[in-house]
Design an enzyme around this catalytic site. Sequence first.
Site, PDB file in Angstrom:
ATOM      1  N   CYS A  41       0.810  -1.222   0.000  1.00 36.31           N
ATOM      2  CA  CYS A  41       0.000   0.000   0.000  1.00 36.31           C
ATOM      3  C   CYS A  41       0.848   1.280   0.000  1.00 36.31           C
ATOM      4  O   CYS A  41       0.315   2.368  -0.248  1.00 36.31           O
ATOM      5  CB  CYS A  41      -0.939   0.001   1.190  1.00 36.31           C
ATOM      6  SG  CYS A  41      -1.935  -1.510   1.310  1.00 36.31           S
ATOM      7  N   HIS A  66      -3.633   6.681   2.176  1.00 38.48           N
ATOM      8  CA  HIS A  66      -4.005   5.362   1.678  1.00 38.48           C
ATOM      9  C   HIS A  66      -5.416   5.047   2.137  1.00 38.48           C
ATOM     10  O   HIS A  66      -5.770   5.254   3.300  1.00 38.48           O
ATOM     11  CB  HIS A  66      -3.016   4.319   2.204  1.00 38.48           C
ATOM     12  CG  HIS A  66      -3.482   2.903   2.054  1.00 38.48           C
ATOM     13  ND1 HIS A  66      -3.984   2.412   0.871  1.00 38.48           N
ATOM     14  CD2 HIS A  66      -3.544   1.872   2.937  1.00 38.48           C
ATOM     15  CE1 HIS A  66      -4.326   1.150   1.034  1.00 38.48           C
ATOM     16  NE2 HIS A  66      -4.072   0.808   2.280  1.00 38.48           N
ATOM     17  N   ASN A 121     -10.269  -0.895  -0.550  1.00 37.54           N
ATOM     18  CA  ASN A 121      -8.815  -0.788  -0.393  1.00 37.54           C
ATOM     19  C   ASN A 121      -8.158  -1.408  -1.625  1.00 37.54           C
ATOM     20  O   ASN A 121      -8.263  -2.602  -1.851  1.00 37.54           O
ATOM     21  CB  ASN A 121      -8.392  -1.524   0.886  1.00 37.54           C
ATOM     22  CG  ASN A 121      -6.890  -1.492   1.127  1.00 37.54           C
ATOM     23  OD1 ASN A 121      -6.099  -1.199   0.231  1.00 37.54           O
ATOM     24  ND2 ASN A 121      -6.485  -1.817   2.346  1.00 37.54           N
TER      25      ASN A 121
END
Length: 353
Positions: free
Chosen positions: A124, A278, A309
């Site tokens: 990420c 993020h 996500n």
Amino acid sequence: MSTPTLKQAPVNEFSRIHGLGAFRPDVIVSNEDVCQWIESSDEWIRQRTGIVTRHRADKGTSVVDMAELAGRDALSHAGIDGSELDAVIVSTVTHPFATPSAAAQVADRLGATPAPAYDVSAACAGYCYGIAQADALVRSGAAKYVLVVGVEKLSDFIDNTERTISFLLGDGAGAVVVGPSDTPGIGPSVWGSDGSKSGAIGMTHSMLEIRELSLAAEADGELPASVLAERETKLWPTLRQDGQTVFRWAVWEMAKAAQQALDAAGVTAEDLSAFVPHQANMRIIDEMAKQLKLPESVVIARDIADAGNTSAASIPLATHRLLAEHPELSGKLSLQIGFGAGLVFGAQVVVLP
């Protein structure tokens, strides 16, 4: 005889993001869809994560396909041709081949050959890692234009029936073109890792373990087909996380890293126009904004509600949506920070394209 003096590439004092592109798959997976596989509810998922839907790619769409489409979009926005690229960096943890790289194939499809191309495995934080490297390549004179792509097909690496991470994840790709600038466009990168927490997010099996399990399955070839099929499914590596460990680390440590990025860039929270963290969890986003004491004037990216996500694709996708909804932010300052498996993190203050 004296040693000749080596020539070096002329340096560029500054770099910036020239163009931004995105690709979002057409398949939309709702919370109701997810609840077919796990015992949960739309209300619980919304309250705990902020996610309403997530995009997932179909079987015929690969990581390379998505990266190419986002890259083309970024090139178009930047107003340059693929042949002008001097490097291609693709951040992903879901390209299904250890080699060759996704980046080399993307570079070829975009007409960037023979530009150097390589993949970054930083989960990420991968997009921010790519920005750090592109900034360094441009300012050192090693490249004029660098394509940075964050892309994931996480749906290939989830077990829909497990509750720690599968319901969070989506697919997609975001890309930017980084090049020279007359004024500072990318602040100093604050990035790092903490391998002592490597077990907090990861895969269920290594490639070597998969091989051993496959050989054992072959030895049991006389077993019923249904048993072999179930074993085959369990062989495939899927993602897991220790949610509480990740949540505490993200909330308490990443706000510190974000503040360090502000300090390194010589700006304050009041100077920002946007915050693009993020897109891991809406509660993490809200808590980080609170700890940074962001003024109400700062627009906070909340792409997670619709996209879930998407790991390395998270920040460029969220930035793309932010600019589509708030075009007045173009040319303004944005703080971006990525964090995830490794554990790794990266942050910069950038001028939005």
